[in-house]
Design an enzyme around this catalytic site. Structure first.
Site, PDB file in Angstrom:
ATOM      1  N   HIS A 159       0.814  -1.212   0.000  1.00 56.80           N
ATOM      2  CA  HIS A 159       0.000   0.000   0.000  1.00 56.80           C
ATOM      3  C   HIS A 159       0.848   1.262   0.000  1.00 56.80           C
ATOM      4  O   HIS A 159       0.415   2.331   0.417  1.00 56.80           O
ATOM      5  CB  HIS A 159      -1.000  -0.026   1.166  1.00 56.80           C
ATOM      6  CG  HIS A 159      -2.280  -0.694   0.761  1.00 56.80           C
ATOM      7  ND1 HIS A 159      -2.297  -1.784  -0.054  1.00 56.80           N
ATOM      8  CD2 HIS A 159      -3.581  -0.416   1.031  1.00 56.80           C
ATOM      9  CE1 HIS A 159      -3.552  -2.156  -0.275  1.00 56.80           C
ATOM     10  NE2 HIS A 159      -4.352  -1.334   0.375  1.00 56.80           N
ATOM     11  N   ASP A 190      -5.455   5.504  10.135  1.00 52.55           N
ATOM     12  CA  ASP A 190      -6.877   5.665   9.792  1.00 52.55           C
ATOM     13  C   ASP A 190      -7.444   4.399   9.166  1.00 52.55           C
ATOM     14  O   ASP A 190      -8.626   4.101   9.285  1.00 52.55           O
ATOM     15  CB  ASP A 190      -7.047   6.794   8.758  1.00 52.55           C
ATOM     16  CG  ASP A 190      -6.770   8.147   9.359  1.00 52.55           C
ATOM     17  OD1 ASP A 190      -6.623   8.241  10.592  1.00 52.55           O
ATOM     18  OD2 ASP A 190      -6.702   9.127   8.585  1.00 52.55           O
ATOM     19  N   GLU A 205      -8.530  14.811  14.642  1.00 50.00           N
ATOM     20  CA  GLU A 205      -8.034  15.078  13.292  1.00 50.00           C
ATOM     21  C   GLU A 205      -8.763  16.309  12.766  1.00 50.00           C
ATOM     22  O   GLU A 205      -9.556  16.921  13.500  1.00 50.00           O
ATOM     23  CB  GLU A 205      -8.263  13.871  12.359  1.00 50.00           C
ATOM     24  CG  GLU A 205      -7.315  12.723  12.630  1.00 50.00           C
ATOM     25  CD  GLU A 205      -7.196  11.732  11.473  1.00 50.00           C
ATOM     26  OE1 GLU A 205      -7.755  11.981  10.390  1.00 50.00           O
ATOM     27  OE2 GLU A 205      -6.533  10.688  11.684  1.00 50.00           O
TER      28      GLU A 205
HETATM   29  P1  FAD Z   1       4.287  -1.906   2.000  1.00 48.05           P
HETATM   30  O1  FAD Z   1       3.797  -0.873   1.064  1.00 48.05           O
HETATM   31  O2  FAD Z   1       4.175  -3.300   1.571  1.00 48.05           O
HETATM   32  O3  FAD Z   1       5.798  -1.581   2.418  1.00 48.05           O
HETATM   33  C1  FAD Z   1       6.180  -0.287   2.780  1.00 48.05           C
HETATM   34  C2  FAD Z   1       7.687  -0.243   3.097  1.00 48.05           C
HETATM   35  O4  FAD Z   1       7.929  -0.997   4.270  1.00 48.05           O
HETATM   36  C3  FAD Z   1       8.552  -0.858   2.018  1.00 48.05           C
HETATM   37  O5  FAD Z   1       9.799  -0.193   1.980  1.00 48.05           O
HETATM   38  C4  FAD Z   1       8.740  -2.289   2.494  1.00 48.05           C
HETATM   39  O6  FAD Z   1       9.907  -2.882   1.983  1.00 48.05           O
HETATM   40  C5  FAD Z   1       8.800  -2.092   4.001  1.00 48.05           C
HETATM   41  N1  FAD Z   1       8.275  -3.238   4.748  1.00 48.05           N
HETATM   42  C6  FAD Z   1       7.106  -3.891   4.576  1.00 48.05           C
HETATM   43  N2  FAD Z   1       6.991  -4.875   5.505  1.00 48.05           N
HETATM   44  C7  FAD Z   1       8.107  -4.821   6.261  1.00 48.05           C
HETATM   45  C8  FAD Z   1       8.590  -5.562   7.379  1.00 48.05           C
HETATM   46  N3  FAD Z   1       7.899  -6.572   7.893  1.00 48.05           N
HETATM   47  N4  FAD Z   1       9.783  -5.217   7.906  1.00 48.05           N
HETATM   48  C9  FAD Z   1      10.517  -4.186   7.413  1.00 48.05           C
HETATM   49  N5  FAD Z   1      10.110  -3.469   6.342  1.00 48.05           N
HETATM   50  C10 FAD Z   1       8.918  -3.771   5.786  1.00 48.05           C
HETATM   51  N6  FAD Z   1      -0.180   5.770   7.047  1.00 48.05           N
HETATM   52  C11 FAD Z   1      -0.312   6.344   8.245  1.00 48.05           C
HETATM   53  O7  FAD Z   1       0.667   6.553   8.957  1.00 48.05           O
HETATM   54  N7  FAD Z   1      -1.550   6.718   8.716  1.00 48.05           N
HETATM   55  C12 FAD Z   1      -2.688   6.478   8.014  1.00 48.05           C
HETATM   56  O8  FAD Z   1      -3.767   6.804   8.469  1.00 48.05           O
HETATM   57  C13 FAD Z   1      -2.566   5.854   6.745  1.00 48.05           C
HETATM   58  N8  FAD Z   1      -3.662   5.571   6.019  1.00 48.05           N
HETATM   59  C14 FAD Z   1      -3.521   4.958   4.824  1.00 48.05           C
HETATM   60  C15 FAD Z   1      -4.672   4.652   4.092  1.00 48.05           C
HETATM   61  C16 FAD Z   1      -4.573   4.007   2.887  1.00 48.05           C
HETATM   62  C17 FAD Z   1      -5.815   3.692   2.099  1.00 48.05           C
HETATM   63  C18 FAD Z   1      -3.293   3.678   2.366  1.00 48.05           C
HETATM   64  C19 FAD Z   1      -3.158   3.024   1.040  1.00 48.05           C
HETATM   65  C20 FAD Z   1      -2.141   3.986   3.075  1.00 48.05           C
HETATM   66  C21 FAD Z   1      -2.246   4.631   4.308  1.00 48.05           C
HETATM   67  N9  FAD Z   1      -1.122   4.953   5.061  1.00 48.05           N
HETATM   68  C22 FAD Z   1      -1.268   5.533   6.288  1.00 48.05           C
HETATM   69  C23 FAD Z   1       0.232   4.703   4.543  1.00 48.05           C
HETATM   70  C24 FAD Z   1       0.751   3.371   5.010  1.00 48.05           C
HETATM   71  O9  FAD Z   1       0.999   3.381   6.392  1.00 48.05           O
HETATM   72  C25 FAD Z   1       2.074   3.014   4.338  1.00 48.05           C
HETATM   73  O10 FAD Z   1       1.968   3.104   2.947  1.00 48.05           O
HETATM   74  C26 FAD Z   1       2.506   1.608   4.734  1.00 48.05           C
HETATM   75  O11 FAD Z   1       3.835   1.394   4.342  1.00 48.05           O
HETATM   76  C27 FAD Z   1       1.635   0.590   4.067  1.00 48.05           C
HETATM   77  O12 FAD Z   1       1.801  -0.664   4.688  1.00 48.05           O
HETATM   78  P2  FAD Z   1       2.022  -1.933   3.794  1.00 48.05           P
HETATM   79  O13 FAD Z   1       1.871  -3.088   4.687  1.00 48.05           O
HETATM   80  O14 FAD Z   1       1.189  -1.920   2.578  1.00 48.05           O
HETATM   81  O15 FAD Z   1       3.562  -1.707   3.415  1.00 48.05           O
END
Ligand code: FAD
Length: 521
Positions: free
Chosen positions: A102, A169, A279
């Site tokens: 994400h 969120d 917020e």
């Molecule tokens: P990924 O996109 O899969 O990875 C993100 C990064 O983390 C990459 O560099 C990856 O290599 C690394 N990574 C993944 N897993 C691990 C692990 N286990 N150990 C070490 N590194 C790792 N963020 C907020 O802070 N607050 C919010 O309210 C918020 N709302 C959101 C709402 C939506 C709809 C979306 C799409 C995103 C939102 N985000 C928010 C952003 C979100 O927190 C980040 O994009 C987060 O990285 C997404 O998590 P993911 O599991 O998809 O990570």
């Protein structure tokens, strides 16, 4: 009767098989060491288009980077052996953990390297699950796999009457993914970001070592990993503190037509004790009162809001929550009245809802399902997330909200703005924040059609240029920098420590290349 094939059919089949095998070998031999196939994890490595295409996209839909292979680990040892193998090669290949993908700009991608699909640990039933330990004296906590989704953490902990205190969120993100950034939401002003709410972690470093770290043990690694953009290690377990979970929430939104009154009231509310969440957002023609992030307002409230919007062009909305349970249900209303004394929202324009804790914390998911049904979720998301120092938030309002956004009239999606308190963050961690006691989190959460995201990206650039020219010392949250120089500016005085920690924990620059900090792509 067995089917017989003619000689030409055999011939075509053999050619097809030779082609298939050689195309697989070519993919391996081209970029990944051939010996990788001799490891037991080889059966869980996929090079087919189905696997690599999925790992080459993310929620942002702005970039596409294809890995050579995707690992679907069935255990933490699988990930360990992959990282160890790469580390021991004369030319190591890059590895990116992918949570839910994400990210917005390819951060979880590994062009020509290996993407580790962390969620397959859950599907295989292996890895750390969600284990709750209750302790009334020293405090309860949950040991949670880095691949777990926050929604699952919520549900599992609620079974024990407990819950974490700091959230995002949206809950369909992995623990490892949000801890790699910070994890912010309306609880941050009170409890700090999610990275301030971790006791301990297990991490696979870029050297292929599994290390347990906390503030007391291996503290450098602990601080590096939290907010560390996946640069220092792969989080396989995090210990998250838990508190008794409230049952219900009073959820209130109040409207303003003046930015300075709105931000002063926000700052006042985070300075007093009593609220559990705060917020704020902008309501404009392109960012309507109800959107995927929150469908708070009822149809009957819409006409009043619409006429106000026609008059002002922008309305500002503070959103607060107070938790309560059976014991406090008869006093929560009065307590809120007390907290709201002296606020200057528009008379009569305060709206209250009463919902369960889960309905509140999981509020974004229904918006997601709604958009998915209309085919509007899986679209480009040229988001811009910033932290803006309090001393310049009024300049940001006039230069960005009133000027760039309102005048160009092309922003589509929620526009968030709410304050946080610096001393709830740990400056020893990797996350970089503005150098003022209070700073604002800004989220410009745009969506666009498949081919028209560029004007929104240009608008993002214009906003960054405006801040630069006006000397507003912003920090990007979820940054999408493309040069090392930008990263050095981002970290400022913390850059040297960040670089030293990289040399210590991932000296061969194997991990999370998609962040483009140490790997140019
Ligand atoms: P990924 O996109 O899969 O990875 C993100 C990064 O983390 C990459 O560099 C990856 O290599 C690394 N990574 C993944 N897993 C691990 C692990 N286990 N150990 C070490 N590194 C790792 N963020 C907020 O802070 N607050 C919010 O309210 C918020 N709302 C959101 C709402 C939506 C709809 C979306 C799409 C995103 C939102 N985000 C928010 C952003 C979100 O927190 C980040 O994009 C987060 O990285 C997404 O998590 P993911 O599991 O998809 O990570």
């Amino acid at each position: 009767m067995a089917k017989t094939y003619s000689i030409p059919t055999y011939f075509i089949l053999i050619i097809f098989l030779i082609n298939l095998i050689s195309s697989l070998l070519l993919t391996w031999a081209d970029v990944l060491p051939y010996q990788l196939q001799t490891l037991t994890i080889a059966t869980r490595l996929r090079v087919d288009l189905d696997a690599t295409a999925k790992a080459s996209r993310d929620f942002g839909k702005l970039v596409q980077q294809t890995p050579a292979a995707v690992l679907y680990p069935s255990s933490i040892e699988d990930i360990l052996s992959l990282v160890k193998f790469s580390y021991n090669q004369p030319s190591p290949f890059t590895i990116a953990a992918r949570g839910r993908g994400h990210s917005l700009g390819g951060q979880a991608m590994a062009p020509n390297g290996v993407v580790v699909d962390m969620t397959s640990l859950k599907n295989s039933g292996a890895g750390i699950g969600i284990k709750v330990t209750k302790n009334h004296v020293s405090g309860s906590y949950a040991d949670v796999g880095g691949h777990q989704l926050w929604i699952d953490v919520l549900q599992a902990t609620l079974e024990h009457g407990l819950a974490p205190v700091s959230w995002t969120d949206y809950l369909y993100l992995t623990v490892g993914g949000t801890l790699s950034n910070a994890g912010v939401s309306g609880q941050t002003f009170r409890h700090g970001p999610q990275i301030s709410n971790v006791h301990e972690m297990d991490v696979i470093t870029g050297k292929g070592e599994l290390v347990t770290c906390s503030k007391a043990t291996n503290s450098d690694l602990f601080h590096a990993v939290l907010g560390g953009f996946g640069q220092f290690g792969i989080i396989t377990r995090a210990r998250i503190p838990l508190e008794p979970a409230p049952k219900r929430v009073k959820w209130v939104r109040m409207l303003y037509d003046d930015f300075s009154t709105f931000s002063q009231d926000q700052e006042h509310l985070i300075s007093i004790n009593g609220l559990d969440y705060l917020e704020g957002s902008l309501i404009t023609k392109q960012s309507p009162p109800n959107n995927w992030r929150s469908s708070f307002f009822s149809k009957s409230q819409y006409p009043r809001i619409s006429s106000l919007l026609t008059k002002n062009g922008i309305i500002y909305s503070i959103e607060v929550v107070k938790y309560y349970d059976d014991l406090t249900s008869h006093t929560v209303g009065e307590e809120l009245q007390e907290l709201f004394k002296g606020l200057r929202f528009l008379p009569g324009l305060v709206f209250t809802k009463d919902v369960t804790l889960v309905d509140f914390l999981d509020r974004v998911h229904s918006g997601e399902l709604h958009l998915q049904a209309k085919g509007l979720w899986d679209v480009p998301h040229p988001w811009l997330n910033l932290f803006v120092p309090k001393s310049r938030i009024s300049d940001f309002n006039s230069g960005v909200f009133r000027d760039i956004i309102l005048k160009t009239n092309q922003t589509v999606g929620p526009l968030l703005v709410y304050p946080m308190i610096r001393n709830k963050w740990d400056n020893g961690m990797s996350a970089a924040i503005p150098d003022e006691d209070i700073f604002y989190s800004i989220g410009l959460l745009h969506s666009s059609g498949a081919d028209d995201w560029e004007p929104l990206e240009n608008q993002n650039k214009e906003i960054l240029q405006f801040c630069d020219k006006a000397g507003i010392k912003i920090k990007q949250y979820l940054p999408r920098y493309t040069t090392k120089e930008d990263w050095m500016n981002h970290f400022g005085p913390k850059w040297k420590i960040f670089e030293d920690r990289k040399a210590q924990f991932d000296p061969k620059m194997i991990l999370s290349p998609g962040q483009r900090i140490f790997n140019s792509i």
